[in-house]
Design an enzyme around this catalytic site. Structure first.
Site, PDB file in Angstrom:
ATOM      1  N   GLU A 522       0.792  -1.198  -0.143  1.00  0.00           N
ATOM      2  CA  GLU A 522       0.091  -0.056  -0.021  1.00  0.00           C
ATOM      3  C   GLU A 522       0.835   1.406   0.068  1.00  0.00           C
ATOM      4  O   GLU A 522       0.628   2.111   0.808  1.00  0.00           O
ATOM      5  CB  GLU A 522      -0.948   0.146   1.192  1.00  0.00           C
ATOM      6  CG  GLU A 522      -2.079  -0.951   0.978  1.00  0.00           C
ATOM      7  CD  GLU A 522      -3.167  -0.655   2.008  1.00  0.00           C
ATOM      8  OE1 GLU A 522      -3.306   0.274   2.686  1.00  0.00           O
ATOM      9  OE2 GLU A 522      -4.245  -1.612   2.137  1.00  0.00           O
ATOM     10  N   GLY A 523       2.063   1.111  -0.760  1.00  0.00           N
ATOM     11  CA  GLY A 523       2.773   2.404  -0.616  1.00  0.00           C
ATOM     12  C   GLY A 523       4.059   2.132   0.125  1.00  0.00           C
ATOM     13  O   GLY A 523       3.727   2.258   1.222  1.00  0.00           O
TER      14      GLY A 523
END
Length: 843
Positions: A522-523
């Protein structure tokens, strides 16, 4: 540089006092500083300054030096009045500055623009003002579970945890058992975000977070499996963007577990830079179920996709093109999201990745000339090209919940286990938790876990209140997972060999192993810290920057100039005010700053306000002098992002303390957390100033931000000892901190058995002390181990039969808990019998 600037300021002050009229001059300067501190409008400031200058001119000293000084002030006043003449100001200042500003303004892609517009501005925006309004935060309702949500946690959630055998899952099966998969599907664990009208549970964000926290305390494989269908993916996208037909078909099936979703975004050529995905969907005609339709021919290569190996429906992100202009004149339509059934011809799916020895279902998906109708686009053809907006809007919520909740659950389990282990594990006839070095590590574990839980709970409550906090979601994703990494490392350090030997009795290692997964997905955390937190926050949360950018780019030049003028001069006053506020509060250690509460935590509210002013001032100086170049100075922007995050997390700690009833026994944790965060904010600001390229401005900022030097200190040893004691004894604080973890006392649940042993340790400590005092010191007890001492103490009449039996039972429980597993050599490895090593590998 700092010394030179101070000498100049002191010389100017000395001249003003000795040559211009002493106390009257100081009173005048103080009054002007108060006006700047109070943030008056330009007109109000000018009128008030006129009155003050008139009084000062009349009562101030006379003579040549005073006349020069006053003449300068009257010229300054004339300039202020000219600035109030708006047409003149616009012509002379605003228009020329706006032209220069447009040249300096960095270009912004459509994906960047959509990312900036995603979500809402909440408490993060207040921290950018330099004067946060605490009532906005404190007035928010504390997050609470409904009776239905509490029943789910007490019922199905506890039942699920009781079914989980982590060693069996991670080592023997490499997957959740079939009965667990069936339970997850039938009891709605994949349907927490699906509305009830489609058969879902429709839980609050807070309940969703609590469920993941509990599951993570028991099995990271299970918590990862549950997190994905309830985060960014088909259900979430359909909820917000799907056509009614798509919702009616998919959501009930997803809620019942008949469909298992995954979301395919990342690929080999586009990881963190998701906006550059090379996967394509070409608009064309093709055959679908025996008829010719207008659709998409998809070619894609995805990896790291959780649930992909078992998914029945794939949420696919791709770039859509219409080269034959079948839909209109536009050929590059943009990033689009579609739902693709697993069995669609051309899809290759089913193989698995093996993410760092924790076998949640994760794997690659490829597609070669996969044809689907246009109706498969989420929201239908009208939302073709809206995929990136969908992703960033929903990520602003999902990123606040899944990883922060799982990391917090793991940290809580680590604290619960380590606090008990440090009490029952003795060395040198002393519980290891009473050694100062171990106390310091325990205190850090407790303080970080309290910070994580506060951020998780309060931010989830804000989401339930209607917020979509995009910048805080990045803060939580980065800082909560990094804190989780530290807690996992600390737990492993205290457990020592017990933590590193894998086997059925090891309750730490899998949680330790999965930490990099949370850091990466997620990043990636490096990207999140260096580019997103401040990069997005500086524009989105700043009260003037986005207004200035929008006005400068307004195609209506007249309206744009007028709006730019209002934003520009508001921004100038804002910066001057924050410079004064920063200096005054730093000089006074924020003692005269208004706090919204009384008592032990009031000072921390004041300190957050002080750092807010210093941060806002530093941001404005950096943006004004570096402009678009600041975007490339990642280390500088990362440090500013850290300061913002520290203020946000400290605010969450204070709000969480209020939400839990301001319990006095929790104050050591609150104080440790706030001191740690404020000290970190100070050091990050110091690092920013040390590395700021313009050394003169760096020195000037240092005078206004740290006029007394760096006076904040990290939590002390005495405080750390008090914090550690809260979790090495069966206290209410320990229970409250580790709420929503699975700690039922039952065979196979280490967290419950450790608690049982901790309770016995406290209960039986007087008996152990009696053996030492009456037996060991007198020479009647000479055995080196506890069983031998118990036997000798019983024979010597120091213990009764009942007391001896209690101590034996306690010792057996402790030895079972500190036991580590061993294996037959042939049981290790993936082969029935490991191959013999070649002579080339023999030492």
């Amino acid at each position: 540089m700092l010394a030179i600037i101070w000498l100049v300021l002191l010389a100017a002050a000395a001249f003003a006092v000795t040559q211009v009229g002493g106390l009257v001059t100081l009173a005048f300067i103080a009054a002007v500083l108060v006006l700047a501190y109070r943030r008056l409008s330009l007109l109000t400031f000018t009128v008030t300054f006129t009155v003050l200058l008139g009084v000062y001119t009349y009562f101030g000293a006379s003579g040549a030096p005073a006349g020069l000084w006053k003449g300068f002030l009257w010229l300054l006043l004339a300039g202020l009045w000219l600035l109030n003449v708006r047409p003149l100001r616009v012509a002379a200042i605003t228009r020329p500055f706006m032209k220069a500003y447009l040249r300096l303004l960095p270009s912004m892609s459509q994906t960047e623009k959509e990312a900036l517009e995603a979500g809402t501005v909440w408490w993060d925006g207040e921290l950018f003002t330099g004067a946060p309004r605490w009532q906005k935060l404190l007035a928010a309702r504390p997050p609470q579970l409904t009776a239905e949500e509490q029943a789910f946690l007490d019922g199905p959630c506890m039942q699920l945890c009781a079914m989980l055998d982590d060693w069996h899952i991670t080592h023997e099966r490499g997957d959740l058992p079939p009965q667990v998969w069936d339970f997850l599907k039938s009891r709605g664990f994949f349907a927490m975000i699906i509305p009830k009208k489609y058969g879902g549970l429709e839980f609050s964000a807070y309940a969703h977070s609590c469920v993941l926290s509990m599951l993570a305390s028991r099995s990271t494989t299970c918590s990862s499996t549950v997190a994905v269908p309830n985060s960014l993916g088909p259900a979430e996208l359909l909820n917000h963007y799907g056509t009614e037909e798509q919702k009616e078909y998919y959501l009930p099936r997803l809620a019942r577990g008949e469909e298992v979703p995954c979301f395919a975004l990342t690929g080999p050529r586009a990881g963190s830079d998701a906006g550059s995905i090379p996967d394509t969907g070409i608009v064309c005609r093709g055959s679908w179920q025996g008829r010719e339709v207008l659709g998409l021919r998809l070619n894609f290569n995805k990896r790291y996709i959780t649930l992909a190996p078992v998914a029945t429906v794939i949420g696919l992100a791709f770039r859509m093109f219409d080269p034959d202009k079948l839909l209109g004149e536009k050929t590059d339509i943009g990033i689009t999201v579609a739902l693709i059934p697993r069995g669609t011809p051309g899809i290759s799916i089913g193989r698995r990745h093996f993410p760092i020895n924790v076998p949640f279902q994760n794997g690659p998906i490829q597609g070669k000339d996969v044809f689907v109708p246009l109706d498969f686009i989420v929201g239908g053809p009208k939302l073709a090209g809206a995929g990136w907006r969908m992703l960033v809007e929903q990520l602003s919520v999902g990123r606040c919940i899944s990883l922060p909740s799982s990391a917090t659950g793991g940290a809580k389990a680590g604290v619960w286990a380590t606090g008990a282990y440090a009490r029952i594990r003795t060395q040198f006839n002393t519980p290891v938790g009473r050694f100062e070095g171990v106390e310091a590590v325990l205190a850090r574990m407790v303080g970080l876990t309290y910070t994580m839980d506060a951020a998780r709970a309060v931010t989830a409550g804000a989401i339930d209140g209607g917020e979509k906090p995009s910048v805080p979601s990045a803060m939580l994703k980065y800082h909560v997972t990094e804190m989780g990494r530290q807690v996992a490392n600390d737990a492993m350090d205290i457990h020592g060999g017990k933590g590193i030997c894998l086997g059925p009795s090891n309750y730490l290692a899998r949680g330790y192993e999965i930490v990099p997964v949370a850091i990466t997905v997620e990043g990636a955390n490096l990207l999140t810290r260096n580019l997103i937190i401040f990069g997005q926050g500086a524009i989105r949360c700043h009260p003037f920057v986005l207004r200035e950018m929008t006005a400068a780019r307004n195609p209506d030049r007249r309206a744009g100039v007028q709006e730019f003028d209002r934003a520009l001069f508001g921004h100038v006053g804002f910066t001057i005010s924050n410079a004064v506020r920063s200096f005054v509060m730093a000089l006074t250690h924020a003692r005269f700053t208004r706090a919204p509460v009384q008592g032990a935590t009031a000072r921390y509210y004041q300190h957050v306000v002080r750092f807010s002013a210093s941060f806002a001032f530093a941001v404005d100086v950096a943006m004004l002098t570096l402009g678009g170049y600041l975007k490339k100075k990642e280390n500088l922007s990362a440090r500013l992002g850290d300061v913002l995050s520290c203020m946000y997390l400290a605010s969450m700690v204070l709000k969480h303390h209020e939400n839990q009833g301001r319990r006095e026994e929790d104050l050591p944790m609150v104080e440790w957390a706030c001191r740690n965060l404020l000290y970190d904010a100070q050091e990050r600001l110091h690092g920013f100033l040390r590395n700021f390229p313009n050394r003169f401005l760096a020195g000037l900022m240092r005078v206004l931000i740290f006029p007394r030097g760096r006076i904040y200190s990290a939590p002390g040893d005495r405080l750390g000892r008090a914090v550690a004691a809260l979790v090495t004894s069966p206290t209410e604080t320990r229970e409250r901190l580790c709420e929503y973890t699975y700690r039922r006392i039952e065979p196979g649940n280490a967290l419950g058995l450790l608690q049982e042993a901790l309770l016995l340790a406290v209960q039986l400590e007087p008996l152990e002390k009696r053996i030492r005092v009456e037996g060991v010191k007198s020479g009647r007890v000479t055995a080196l181990d506890l069983p031998g001492r118990i036997q000798q103490a019983l024979a010597a009449g120091i213990l009764s039969e009942t007391e001896a039996a209690s101590l034996r039972d306690y010792d057996r429980k402790v030895m079972d808990l500190i036991h580590v597993d061993d294996f037959d050599p042939l049981a290790l490895g993936t082969q029935a019998q490991p191959p013999a090593r070649s002579s080339a590998h023999v030492a």
